[in-house]
Design an enzyme around this catalytic site. Structure first.
Site, short mmCIF file in Angstrom:
data_model
loop_
_atom_site.label_atom_id
_atom_site.label_comp_id
_atom_site.label_asym_id
_atom_site.label_seq_id
_atom_site.Cartn_x
_atom_site.Cartn_y
_atom_site.Cartn_z
N GLY A 199 0.81 -1.21 0.00
CA GLY A 199 0.00 0.00 0.00
C GLY A 199 0.85 1.26 0.00
O GLY A 199 1.93 1.30 0.58
N ASP B 23 6.42 6.61 2.05
CA ASP B 23 7.00 6.31 0.74
C ASP B 23 7.54 7.56 0.07
O ASP B 23 8.08 7.48 -1.04
CB ASP B 23 5.94 5.70 -0.19
CG ASP B 23 5.39 4.39 0.32
OD1 ASP B 23 6.03 3.78 1.19
OD2 ASP B 23 4.30 3.98 -0.15
N GLN C 154 11.93 13.29 0.33
CA GLN C 154 12.42 14.30 -0.59
C GLN C 154 13.86 14.03 -1.00
O GLN C 154 14.69 13.62 -0.19
CB GLN C 154 12.32 15.69 0.05
CG GLN C 154 12.66 16.84 -0.90
CD GLN C 154 12.50 18.19 -0.20
OE1 GLN C 154 12.07 18.25 0.94
NE2 GLN C 154 12.83 19.26 -0.88
N GLU D 98 10.60 0.29 -4.34
CA GLU D 98 9.29 0.90 -4.59
C GLU D 98 9.44 2.20 -5.35
O GLU D 98 10.24 3.06 -4.98
CB GLU D 98 8.59 1.14 -3.25
CG GLU D 98 7.15 1.59 -3.36
CD GLU D 98 6.50 1.64 -1.99
OE1 GLU D 98 5.35 1.20 -1.86
OE2 GLU D 98 7.15 2.12 -1.04
N LYS E 226 -12.77 18.23 10.43
CA LYS E 226 -13.83 17.92 9.46
C LYS E 226 -13.25 17.73 8.06
O LYS E 226 -13.67 16.83 7.32
CB LYS E 226 -14.87 19.04 9.46
CG LYS E 226 -16.05 18.78 8.52
CD LYS E 226 -17.10 19.88 8.60
CE LYS E 226 -17.85 19.82 9.91
NZ LYS E 226 -18.98 20.78 9.93
N HIS F 190 9.24 25.74 4.87
CA HIS F 190 9.22 24.33 4.48
C HIS F 190 7.80 23.80 4.60
O HIS F 190 7.10 24.13 5.56
CB HIS F 190 10.17 23.56 5.40
CG HIS F 190 10.33 22.11 5.06
ND1 HIS F 190 10.78 21.67 3.85
CD2 HIS F 190 10.09 20.99 5.81
CE1 HIS F 190 10.82 20.34 3.86
NE2 HIS F 190 10.41 19.92 5.04
N GLU G 165 12.32 16.38 13.23
CA GLU G 165 11.01 16.32 13.83
C GLU G 165 10.86 17.35 14.95
O GLU G 165 11.83 17.75 15.58
CB GLU G 165 10.76 14.92 14.42
CG GLU G 165 10.75 13.82 13.38
CD GLU G 165 10.42 12.47 14.01
OE1 GLU G 165 10.43 12.38 15.26
OE2 GLU G 165 10.15 11.53 13.27
N ASP H 186 7.75 13.17 20.11
CA ASP H 186 7.87 11.73 20.34
C ASP H 186 8.46 11.37 21.69
O ASP H 186 8.07 10.39 22.31
CB ASP H 186 8.72 11.09 19.23
CG ASP H 186 8.00 11.12 17.89
OD1 ASP H 186 6.79 10.89 17.88
OD2 ASP H 186 8.66 11.38 16.87
N GLU I 166 11.43 5.67 16.07
CA GLU I 166 11.73 5.99 17.46
C GLU I 166 11.42 4.75 18.27
O GLU I 166 10.30 4.27 18.29
CB GLU I 166 10.88 7.17 17.92
CG GLU I 166 11.21 7.67 19.32
CD GLU I 166 10.39 6.98 20.39
OE1 GLU I 166 9.16 7.12 20.39
OE2 GLU I 166 10.98 6.30 21.24
#
Length: 411
Positions: free
Chosen positions: A69, A74, A77, A153, A208, A239, A269, A276, A300
């Site tokens: 999937g 996937d 950059q 992939e 929504k 960015h 991150e 995290d 992580e």
């Protein structure tokens, strides 16, 4: 019914190639410098030295269009300033119906493969079916632009090529707004909100919109001229990020509204509240954390097993050791279960004796394997003499698998 972009008909072209027993080479977007760019990606640019156009079958033994999937992970950059497009593609994976219309997920490298792929893009009021060949720009056998965490992939790289085709060249994709690509993937209208003057119910609007399959993105707008800069909390100014979820969390000290973002780089991150490794998560029950898939997108593992190894034999003559690491998933075939995409990360050991790595140590790995849904993933590395932790992982968070980890070195 979509128009045939540049009057190129996918079925006709594929049939011709199959009859002639050759792979498609697109004359309207050839594998030349002109398709790369004109300045920073022009023929005399240092950025394009050593570029070779190769098909996926030349880059790996068993290329696949989609593995397990299409997911936002996937979309990593590459060496092109098109984070805005990457954010749009990543958000596209959240809505499977829109995704299927854009990428034709049944495409593959086996059934009537002829080196030709097709995508559907909305262009100025009309849906266009865009065909491309699968010759992709590479340097040293690696994709130059967008790539998947799984090296086998190629759907995201081929979609990026189709988008470059309708815009003239890859360099024309440098710089932009995610809303532009999101309109081209949906035919919808992009709404824009500034946090300086946002409606009081913006969070409800976001929730929504996500529930209705809308594609959302965000960015930090700044006025300075120059390259992107990091904030104190590791967000990147100028960015584009895709918004992948919005939810309210009940914690010990009240209710919190959280928005989950995806960085197209696949790293860098947020490190502030509710990141995290934040202590804020201690206020939340394990059930809530599991529901929210509380885990780092690029890996992580405070909870994953950690294996410590010491490389102390110089097998290269340059204070490095050649080491072969293999991670095998156990029992999936016998249990009639799907083989999960697996891989591993390697971290340099800098801690104290007999102490496992913590959140602060897991911000950057020194090496990583590819991730694949095969029984075994293996890769050879030449690593400087030192102590390391090897951390096996499934590609998606909150999946469990039994495994065997094997390490072979010169010693």
């Amino acid at each position: 019914m979509a128009n045939k972009y540049l009057n190129q008909d996918y079925e006709t072209l594929r049939s011709q190639c199959l009859m002639q027993r050759k792979l498609f080479c697109d004359p309207s977007f050839p594998a030349t410098f002109g398709s790369l760019g004109f300045d920073e990606l022009g023929p005399n640019s240092n950025n394009t030295k050593g570029v070779e156009w190769k098909r996926p079958g030349e880059l790996c033994s068993k290329p696949q269009f989609i593995i397990s999937g299409a997911t936002r992970t996937d979309v990593c950059q590459g060496a092109l300033g098109d984070c805005w497009l990457m954010a749009a593609i990543a958000s596209l994976t959240i809505n499977k119906d829109i995704l299927a219309r854009v990428i034709y997920p049944e495409q593959n490298f086996t059934d009537k493969y002829a080196g030709i792929f097709r995508f559907q893009l909305w262009q100025y009021g009309k849906w266009e079916e865009v065909v491309v060949d699968d010759l992709l720009p590479t340097i040293n056998g690696k994709l130059l632009f967008v790539n998947s965490a799984d090296q086998n992939e190629f759907w995201s790289a081929l979609l990026e090529k189709a988008y470059a085709k309708v815009n003239g060249c890859y360099e024309n994709l440098s710089g932009g707004h995610a809303s532009e690509a999101q309109e081209d993937f949906t035919g919808g209208i992009a709404e824009w909100f500034s946090l300086n003057n946002a409606p009081s119910n913006l969070f409800d609007i976001v929730k929504k919109a996500l529930s209705r399959g809308s594609l959302l993105s965000t960015s930090i707008s700044v006025n300075y001229v120059g390259k992107e800069r990091l904030t104190q909390e590791q967000l990147v100014e100028k960015h584009a990020y895709s918004i992948t979820d919005a939810t309210e969390v009940q914690a010990k000290h009240g209710q919190f509204k959280l928005v989950r973002l995806r960085n197209p780089w696949g790293h860098k991150e947020w490190t502030g509240a509710w990141s995290d490794c934040s202590k804020d998560w201690s206020q939340v029950s394990p059930e809530v954390k599991a529901k929210l898939f509380h885990s780092a997108e690029d890996g992580e593992f405070c909870t994953n097993p950690q294996f410590r190894v010491k490389l102390d034999i110089d097998s290269q003559g340059d204070d490095k050791c050649s080491v072969l690491i293999a991670l095998m998933q156990k029992g999936a075939r016998k249990a009639k279960q799907t083989v999960l995409p697996i891989g591993f990360y390697i971290y340099k050991y800098k801690g104290k004796q007999n102490v496992l790595l913590g959140c602060e140590d897991l911000q950057g790995s020194v090496a990583r394997s590819h991730f694949s849904n095969k029984r075994e993933v293996y890769q050879r590395f030449d690593l400087p003499l030192a102590e390391y932790f090897i951390i096996p992982a499934t590609f998606e968070p909150n999946q469990e698998a039994s495994f065997l980890l094997r390490v072979f070195s010169e010693k």
